[in-house]
Enzyme design. Structure first.
Site, mmCIF file in Angstrom:
data_model
loop_
_atom_site.group_PDB
_atom_site.id
_atom_site.type_symbol
_atom_site.label_atom_id
_atom_site.label_comp_id
_atom_site.label_asym_id
_atom_site.label_seq_id
_atom_site.Cartn_x
_atom_site.Cartn_y
_atom_site.Cartn_z
ATOM 1 N N GLY A 191 0.766 -1.120 -0.047
ATOM 2 C CA GLY A 191 -0.107 -0.091 0.060
ATOM 3 C C GLY A 191 0.674 1.344 0.090
ATOM 4 O O GLY A 191 0.549 2.111 0.847
ATOM 5 N N ALA A 192 1.944 1.515 -0.829
ATOM 6 C CA ALA A 192 2.523 2.776 -0.918
ATOM 7 C C ALA A 192 1.707 3.723 -2.010
ATOM 8 O O ALA A 192 1.827 3.412 -2.970
ATOM 9 C CB ALA A 192 3.853 2.470 -1.373
ATOM 10 N N HIS A 193 0.728 4.302 -1.361
ATOM 11 C CA HIS A 193 -0.053 5.214 -2.217
ATOM 12 C C HIS A 193 -0.691 6.239 -1.450
ATOM 13 O O HIS A 193 -0.871 5.888 0.079
ATOM 14 C CB HIS A 193 -0.908 4.361 -3.080
ATOM 15 N N ALA A 194 -1.654 7.041 -1.852
ATOM 16 C CA ALA A 194 -2.715 7.675 -1.025
ATOM 17 C C ALA A 194 -3.693 7.756 -2.140
ATOM 18 O O ALA A 194 -3.987 7.361 -2.953
ATOM 19 C CB ALA A 194 -1.985 9.412 -1.171
ATOM 20 N N ARG A 238 0.525 6.607 2.565
ATOM 21 C CA ARG A 238 0.338 5.408 3.572
ATOM 22 C C ARG A 238 1.075 4.236 2.926
ATOM 23 O O ARG A 238 0.929 3.620 1.775
ATOM 24 C CB ARG A 238 -0.771 5.115 4.371
#
Ligand code: TYD
Length: 129
Positions: free
Chosen positions: A43-46, A91
């Site tokens: 989940g490396a994103h917004a 996050r």
């Protein structure tokens, strides 16, 4: 952090979410992440407008939040706590213990358009707000 109701019992404890009363939004979708190999991140994103709550139903992991400016790390390791994440937070989840289970409740259905996957783009948009 959201503190869910806890019904303590010598037979084992129980917590619940009912009619969205314990959450700052109406749930449209839940999903869960499990069987994460050691050392992996998720989940490396917004999300542009989506809000969510993350609960460590089992085991432990860290949620790293960045608002475009500051970074904060939250260790989740209790099934009666939830971490609320507002819109426009970069996050990722890391440091998963063996057999950990991340449960996520969101206020929207899955929509790929909601994701910002490029950190630089996120930072630019976050600065505008
Ligand atoms: P994604 O949210 O990108 O996971 P991560 O950020 O941890 O890499 O989701 C991975 C894949 O799963 C992606 O192809 C979309 C799909 N997916 C759904 O179909 N429905 C869902 O509710 C979610 C969260 C993901």
């Amino acid at each position: 952090m959201i503190d869910f109701p806890k019904i303590l019992d010598v037979r084992g404890n129980l917590s619940f979410i009912q009619n969205n009363d314990q959450l700052p939004f109406e749930v449209q979708r839940v999903y869960w992440i499990y069987d994460v190999p050691g050392g992996e991140q998720r989940g490396a994103h917004a999300y542009r407008s989506l809000q969510e709550v993350i609960i460590a139903l089992s085991g432990s992991f860290d949620v790293v939040l960045n608002d475009g400016n500051e970074t904060r790390k939250y260790t989740l390791n209790r099934s009666y706590y939830g971490l609320y994440i507002p819109r426009m937070m970069w996050r990722h989840l890391e440091n998963f213990s063996t057999n950990s289970l991340a449960f996520i409740a969101a206020d929207q259905e899955y929509n790929a358009q909601e994701y910002i996957r490029d950190y630089k783009e996120f930072q630019l948009q976050a600065l505008e707000h």
